[in-house]
Design a protein around this motif. Structure first.
Motif, short mmCIF file in Angstrom:
data_model
loop_
_atom_site.label_atom_id
_atom_site.label_comp_id
_atom_site.label_asym_id
_atom_site.label_seq_id
_atom_site.Cartn_x
_atom_site.Cartn_y
_atom_site.Cartn_z
N ARG A 46 0.83 -1.21 0.00
CA ARG A 46 0.00 0.00 0.00
C ARG A 46 0.87 1.25 0.00
O ARG A 46 0.60 2.21 -0.74
N ASN A 47 1.92 1.25 0.82
CA ASN A 47 2.80 2.42 0.87
C ASN A 47 3.57 2.62 -0.42
O ASN A 47 3.73 3.76 -0.89
N LEU A 48 4.04 1.51 -1.01
CA LEU A 48 4.79 1.62 -2.27
C LEU A 48 3.91 2.19 -3.37
O LEU A 48 4.34 3.03 -4.17
N HIS A 49 2.68 1.75 -3.40
CA HIS A 49 1.71 2.24 -4.38
C HIS A 49 1.49 3.76 -4.20
O HIS A 49 1.58 4.53 -5.16
N ARG A 50 1.27 4.16 -2.95
CA ARG A 50 1.03 5.57 -2.66
C ARG A 50 2.29 6.41 -2.95
O ARG A 50 2.20 7.51 -3.51
N ALA A 51 3.44 5.87 -2.59
CA ALA A 51 4.69 6.59 -2.82
C ALA A 51 4.96 6.76 -4.31
O ALA A 51 5.47 7.80 -4.75
N ALA A 52 4.60 5.75 -5.09
CA ALA A 52 4.78 5.84 -6.55
C ALA A 52 3.94 6.99 -7.11
O ALA A 52 4.39 7.75 -7.97
N GLN A 53 2.72 7.12 -6.60
CA GLN A 53 1.85 8.21 -7.05
C GLN A 53 2.43 9.56 -6.65
O GLN A 53 2.37 10.53 -7.40
N MET A 54 3.05 9.63 -5.48
CA MET A 54 3.68 10.88 -5.04
C MET A 54 4.86 11.23 -5.93
O MET A 54 5.05 12.39 -6.30
N VAL A 55 5.67 10.24 -6.27
CA VAL A 55 6.85 10.49 -7.11
C VAL A 55 6.43 10.94 -8.51
O VAL A 55 7.03 11.84 -9.09
N VAL A 56 5.36 10.33 -9.02
CA VAL A 56 4.86 10.72 -10.34
C VAL A 56 4.29 12.13 -10.29
O VAL A 56 4.58 12.98 -11.14
#
Length: 369
Positions: A98-108
């Motif tokens: 869940r965190n990796l998914h959210r972090a990916a959206q933040m990086v994008v």
DNA sequence: GATTCGTGGAC
DNA sequence: TGTCCAAGAAT
């Protein structure tokens, strides 16, 4: 520095020798791992998250599958959480996904899809702490950022012979990791340090005769490599007994529910049920829980399977019974969502391991038809 | 600072 | 078979 006696402090010559011997050993004996064959920061990031509290051999197939399914940070960012959890299914610690998914959206959204190169910035991303930040930045960009994972902690504790209490030890070990880190080859140095801990300086029966740091290792010279670091006795794990319902309707479908997004197994699907109260039979428990959580009427039938599973801080036994749906519209009173699905459709949903064993035991069609 | 997060390898 | 413990972070 106050807590390190001058006589125990490493001088510049020692440090240089330690770096040389470790890097020399690594060049010969370092492991060939897929995430070391790439410089793609996203791929390395994925590996770092998967490797948290998880052994290399367990991660390997998940890592390959993940990159096929989500080859770039953009692909991950635009995926829906359910498909992300499905690929993570079985790996455990689902908050990582869940965190990796959210972090990916933040990086994008905030960084144009590029992984930041500053420690303090990457550590703002969910799921990335100090050790993961160091592993990521050193491996992806060859930046001199120290690490302190389980392997390095054990290696440095033995090297220094530290018997300090946890908090003081932590400070000392981070200091050591930073002090030793080779500024010219931080990537190889950190990887080498982890390999040393994973292959030679293992918890039990370490291979000291093969260790490049043998001569400088305090624990080795004291013959205490088996005693250091001191392991904390594990507390007795509580054992929970859970009644679980495989509820069939008259269309041959089975009822599953999605767990709350946070907490244990957050966002994963399961078969409904709950804790067996003292003096309660399994059948009574299942009937009560289904009434309380779903507000439907069922008839509890034959036992389907019994599953025991060990989590990190407790054990459970699931007592699973077939149940016949009688009446009422299922209400999501204790979950996020409810669905009726055919047995063949269960593979599309992410389930925790213990529930996968229920699925294995499930007949292909309803026993009530 | 102590708890809460899964699952499987290794022995 | 039971036990320890893994490339830790979040709360």
């Amino acid at each position: 520095m106050e807590d390190v006696p001058p006589s125990d402090r490493l001088d510049a010559k020692d440090i240089e020798q330690l770096r040389r011997s470790l890097l020399g050993w690594y060049a010969q004996h370092g492991r060939d791992l897929p995430w070391r064959r790439t410089r793609d920061p996203y791929a390395i990031w994925v590996s770092e998250i998967m490797l948290q509290q998880t052994q290399v051999t367990t991660v390997l197939p998940y890592y390959q599958r993940w990159l096929e399914r989500f080859p770039t940070v953009f692909a991950l960012a635009r995926a829906d959480l359910q498909s992300v959890l499905k690929v993570w299914e079985g790996l455990g610690y689902y908050a990582r996904a869940r965190n990796l998914h959210r972090a990916a959206q933040m990086v994008v959204d905030d960084c144009d899809g590029r992984v930041p190169r500053e420690v303090n910035v990457v550590m703002q991303l969910p799921g990335i702490g100090r050790t993961t930040a160091g592993g990521l930045l050193s491996a992806a960009f060859n930046l001199p950022v120290p690490i302190l994972d389980g392997n390095v902690k054990r290696v440095l504790t033995r090297l220094s012979g530290s018997t300090l209490p946890p908090t003081a030890a932590q400070r000392l070990l981070w200091q050591l990791s930073e002090q030793l880190l080779d500024r010219n080859q931080p990537r190889d140095f950190n990887q080498a340090l982890m390999d040393l801990g994973a292959t030679l300086c293992v918890p039990r029966q370490p291979s000291c005769p093969l260790c490049p740091w043998r001569e400088c290792c305090v624990a080795y010279h004291l013959g205490l490599q088996e005693q250091i670091p001191v392991s904390a006795r594990s507390p007795d794990l509580p054992h929970k007994h859970i009644g679980v319902a495989a509820i069939w309707n008259d269309r041959g479908q089975i009822l599953i529910d999605r767990r709350p997004a946070r907490g244990l197994l957050g966002g994963l699907w399961e078969f409904p049920g709950g804790k067996i109260e003292p003096g309660e039979t399994v059948e009574d428990c299942i009937a009560r829980e289904i009434t309380e959580e779903l507000a439907i009427a069922i008839e509890v039938g034959d036992r389907l399977v019994e599953v025991t599973h060990a989590y990190s801080h407790f054990r459970v036994t699931l007592y699973v019974h077939h149940c016949r749906y009688l009446e009422g519209e299922p209400q999501p009173l204790a979950c996020e969502e409810i669905r009726w699905v055919k047995p063949s459709e269960l593979v599309e949903f992410p389930f925790p391991r213990a529930n996968l064993r229920i699925i294995e035991a499930l007949p292909p069609t309803s026993p009530y038809l």
